[in-house]
Design a protein around this motif. Structure first.
Motif, PDB file in Angstrom:
ATOM      1  N   TYR A  31       0.834  -1.197  -0.070  1.00 35.25           N
ATOM      2  CA  TYR A  31       0.070   0.152   0.277  1.00 35.25           C
ATOM      3  C   TYR A  31       0.715   1.269   0.051  1.00 35.25           C
ATOM      4  CZ  TYR A  31      -4.558   2.335   0.927  1.00 35.25           C
ATOM      5  OH  TYR A  31      -5.613   3.094   0.791  1.00 35.25           O
ATOM      6  N   THR A  51       4.397   5.367  -2.477  1.00 31.74           N
ATOM      7  CA  THR A  51       3.052   4.547  -3.013  1.00 31.74           C
ATOM      8  C   THR A  51       3.369   3.999  -4.280  1.00 31.74           C
ATOM      9  OG1 THR A  51       1.980   6.528  -3.587  1.00 31.74           O
ATOM     10  CG2 THR A  51       1.651   5.871  -1.155  1.00 31.74           C
ATOM     11  N   LEU A  52       3.820   4.683  -5.180  1.00 36.40           N
ATOM     12  CA  LEU A  52       3.785   4.045  -6.537  1.00 36.40           C
ATOM     13  C   LEU A  52       4.833   3.455  -7.074  1.00 36.40           C
ATOM     14  CD1 LEU A  52       2.010   7.131  -8.174  1.00 36.40           C
ATOM     15  CD2 LEU A  52       0.904   5.043  -7.350  1.00 36.40           C
ATOM     16  N   ASN A  53       4.817   2.165  -7.563  1.00 36.92           N
ATOM     17  CA  ASN A  53       5.844   1.519  -8.102  1.00 36.92           C
ATOM     18  C   ASN A  53       6.808   2.326  -9.320  1.00 36.92           C
ATOM     19  OD1 ASN A  53       7.739  -1.001  -8.750  1.00 36.92           O
ATOM     20  ND2 ASN A  53       6.557  -1.119 -10.974  1.00 36.92           N
ATOM     21  N   ASP A  55       8.327   5.172  -8.083  1.00 38.86           N
ATOM     22  CA  ASP A  55       8.648   6.191  -7.543  1.00 38.86           C
ATOM     23  C   ASP A  55      10.121   6.674  -7.074  1.00 38.86           C
ATOM     24  OD1 ASP A  55       5.751   7.024  -4.848  1.00 38.86           O
ATOM     25  OD2 ASP A  55       6.176   7.739  -6.819  1.00 38.86           O
ATOM     26  N   THR A  68       7.651  -1.738  -6.219  1.00 41.10           N
ATOM     27  CA  THR A  68       6.677  -2.562  -5.475  1.00 41.10           C
ATOM     28  C   THR A  68       6.509  -4.177  -6.017  1.00 41.10           C
ATOM     29  OG1 THR A  68       4.742  -1.837  -6.879  1.00 41.10           O
ATOM     30  CG2 THR A  68       5.242  -0.424  -4.757  1.00 41.10           C
TER      31      THR A  68
END
Lengths: 112, 115
Positions: A31, A51-53, A55, A68
């Motif tokens: 998350y 939060t984001l792959n 990032d 992620t």
């Protein structure tokens, strides 16, 4: 999220060296990931929330990346200074509850 | 803006005694968390309040630990009776009333030593 691993456990570098640490975590149900900087006897200081792959976040000489899909994050410090000496903690956030799951941290010591 | 404050900063007590730790979160933060770090180990979650309600207390070790947040402002964590293994640093954190990935702001911790 059951197991968060950080490496290395400790690191001694010279002033001016660049360094990096890793944080690995289960990639399922990801998350968000938090990075904190903690000097003993002080409050852990929030560095990044990711939060984001893919990032990438940056704060001064400190930056972090996130993957992620494979379940890891790197924290980089460019041109380490003695004041960077601290324990760096990563904490994935599972989403089902608000609790952070901390790794054991990487203790960084920067020699002048 | 004042950060999260905790009192006392240090506490040394004998096994069997009672200790109460206090946390004052950042004003306006509905979420309040307690965490603990035992020597050499990772920081572990104890429980989470949303306002005065316990949202998640899955990390509380046993019934010797009692947390309260009357009125939804400050919180107390009481350990009664304290045991040797309760020694460690007890952190409080708070965050804004948004779900998900909001930053949790930590206090400096209370260092508890049970002799």
């Amino acid at each position: 999220i059951l197991n968060v691993e950080q490496g290395p456990q400790s690191l001694h570098v010279q002033e001016g060296d660049s360094t990096n640490f890793t944080c690995s975590f289960p990639s399922s149900n990801f998350y968000a990931l938090h990075w904190y900087r903690w000097e003993t006897a002080k409050s852990p200081e929030a560095l990044f929330v990711m939060t984001l792959n893919g990032d990438e976040k940056k704060k001064g000489r400190i930056s972090a990346t996130l993957n992620t899909k494979e379940g890891y994050s790197y924290l980089y410090i460019k041109g380490s200074q003695p004041e960077d000496s601290a324990t760096y903690l990563c904490a994935p956030y599972g989403g089902a509850t608000n609790k952070l799951i901390f790794g054991t941290g990487t203790l960084l010591a920067v020699q002048p | 803006e004042a950060g999260v404050t905790q009192f006392p900063s240090h506490s040394v007590i004998e096994k069997g005694q009672t200790v109460t730790l206090r946390c004052d979160p950042i004003s306006g933060h509905d979420n309040l968390y307690w965490y603990r770090r035992v020597m050499g180990k990772e920081i572990k979650f104890l429980l989470h309040f949303v306002k005065e309600s316990k949202q998640d207390e899955s990390g509380m070790p046993n019934n010797r630990f009692l947390a309260e947040r009357t009125g939804g402002t400050y919180s107390t964590l009481k350990v009664q009776p304290a045991e040797l293994e309760d020694s460690g640093v007890y952190f409080c954190a708070s965050s804004q009333p948004r779900p998900g990935w909001e930053t949790q702001y930590f206090g400096p911790g209370t260092r508890l030593l049970v002799l």
